[in-house]
Design an enzyme around this catalytic site. Sequence first.
Site, PDB file in Angstrom:
ATOM      1  N   TYR A 191       0.826  -1.208   0.000  1.00  0.00           N
ATOM      2  CA  TYR A 191       0.000   0.000   0.000  1.00  0.00           C
ATOM      3  C   TYR A 191       0.861   1.258   0.000  1.00  0.00           C
ATOM      4  O   TYR A 191       2.032   1.234   0.395  1.00  0.00           O
ATOM      5  CB  TYR A 191      -0.955   0.012   1.198  1.00  0.00           C
ATOM      6  CG  TYR A 191      -0.308   0.249   2.557  1.00  0.00           C
ATOM      7  CD1 TYR A 191      -0.220   1.527   3.112  1.00  0.00           C
ATOM      8  CD2 TYR A 191       0.208  -0.816   3.293  1.00  0.00           C
ATOM      9  CE1 TYR A 191       0.348   1.732   4.354  1.00  0.00           C
ATOM     10  CE2 TYR A 191       0.776  -0.618   4.534  1.00  0.00           C
ATOM     11  CZ  TYR A 191       0.849   0.665   5.071  1.00  0.00           C
ATOM     12  OH  TYR A 191       1.429   0.870   6.303  1.00  0.00           O
ATOM     13  N   CYS A 192       0.250   2.358  -0.471  1.00  0.00           N
ATOM     14  CA  CYS A 192       0.856   3.691  -0.377  1.00  0.00           C
ATOM     15  C   CYS A 192      -0.193   4.617   0.237  1.00  0.00           C
ATOM     16  O   CYS A 192      -1.012   4.177   1.049  1.00  0.00           O
ATOM     17  CB  CYS A 192       1.355   4.170  -1.735  1.00  0.00           C
ATOM     18  SG  CYS A 192       0.096   4.297  -3.026  1.00  0.00           S
ATOM     19  N   TRP A 193      -0.175   5.901  -0.113  1.00  0.00           N
ATOM     20  CA  TRP A 193      -1.103   6.837   0.524  1.00  0.00           C
ATOM     21  C   TRP A 193      -2.544   6.619   0.069  1.00  0.00           C
ATOM     22  O   TRP A 193      -3.464   6.482   0.878  1.00  0.00           O
ATOM     23  CB  TRP A 193      -0.654   8.275   0.241  1.00  0.00           C
ATOM     24  CG  TRP A 193      -1.678   9.326   0.574  1.00  0.00           C
ATOM     25  CD1 TRP A 193      -2.271  10.197  -0.280  1.00  0.00           C
ATOM     26  CD2 TRP A 193      -2.230   9.620   1.862  1.00  0.00           C
ATOM     27  NE1 TRP A 193      -3.160  11.004   0.374  1.00  0.00           N
ATOM     28  CE2 TRP A 193      -3.161  10.668   1.700  1.00  0.00           C
ATOM     29  CE3 TRP A 193      -2.048   9.079   3.139  1.00  0.00           C
ATOM     30  CZ2 TRP A 193      -3.893  11.202   2.753  1.00  0.00           C
ATOM     31  CZ3 TRP A 193      -2.792   9.610   4.199  1.00  0.00           C
ATOM     32  CH2 TRP A 193      -3.684  10.657   3.998  1.00  0.00           C
TER      33      TRP A 193
END
Length: 351
Positions: free
Chosen positions: A97-99
Amino acid sequence: MKYPQLASFPELLSQLSEFDAIIDVRSPSEFAEDHIPGAINCPVLDDQERIRVGTMYKQVNAFEAKKVGAALVAKNIASHLEQHFLDKPREWKPLIYCWRGGNRSGSMAHILAKIGWPVVQLDGGYKNYRQHVNTSLPELAKKVQWRVVCGTTGSGKSRLLGALTEIGAQVLDLEQLAEHRGSVLGYLPSQPQPTQKMFESRIWEVLSTFDFEQVVFVESESKKVGNLRVPDSIIEGMRASPCIALELVLEERVALLMEDYAHFVSDPAALNLQLDCLLSLHGKERIESWKNLALQAQMPTLVAQLLELHYDPAYRRSIDKNFTEMPGAVKLFQSGIQDADFTATANAILN
């Protein structure tokens, strides 16, 4: 099934333990502020690189920024592959995941999926996780049957929570999660407090493991633990719940605090800096006398005076104002401050 697979955090909640790794590809500063419990940080852009690419987006154009960003991302993913992932078997299953579940996590997920790993990308990214925490934390707190451990400063509330944990009771230790002892002298010099978001993530993680058919023990905290705010849903539940009043004689309270605050006992100058925080409450003359006791190595006398003149009156005011069930509290007298003494009290509570 086609990989990388997209899934939202609520969908994945019951499956988190099935992932071999939870990989947060955001920058180190984003990761430090908060992250999914158990995640490791493998940034595809570090903090400086992220600033560089973002500046190009604004000052040059998106195309030029994407070229530079893609080169940096490719280089960083290659480095992570070499350092962390080359030994992983075909069935290794990572969650990435990222932002917001966009380009950063998409790039890492795409490459790992092309290699052949069953990659899952978090749809909506950290933002999706954070929304879930914000929504579910009050719901979890309302399900808890709190038992609030009350007692004057130095009576051993935190040690009792530790003993309860050791014998299998459910405990929410807010001071441990906040890395602070909850008073004006409660900061831990070698342990900076987490961010507010990280504190809430830690609380959510603990509450998520509880059996709500069983009681949960918690200390009678104020609304803030150091610089961190306890979520309103937890404070409201605690303050309307049954209490356990822990009592310990003054001499042993002093001895316990001398152990727990050994860093101040060995560093009177640091203690005296903190005592200045009490100036508006006790005046210059009393604060100076307390500072002199510290410098003269008369710590037991100083601790006793702090308890009798500052902490005990403040505790009584707070309890009388905030904990409505305190008048009917079960009173327990703590005999001794050794581990075995607190284990005996913990067993008495459960039995």
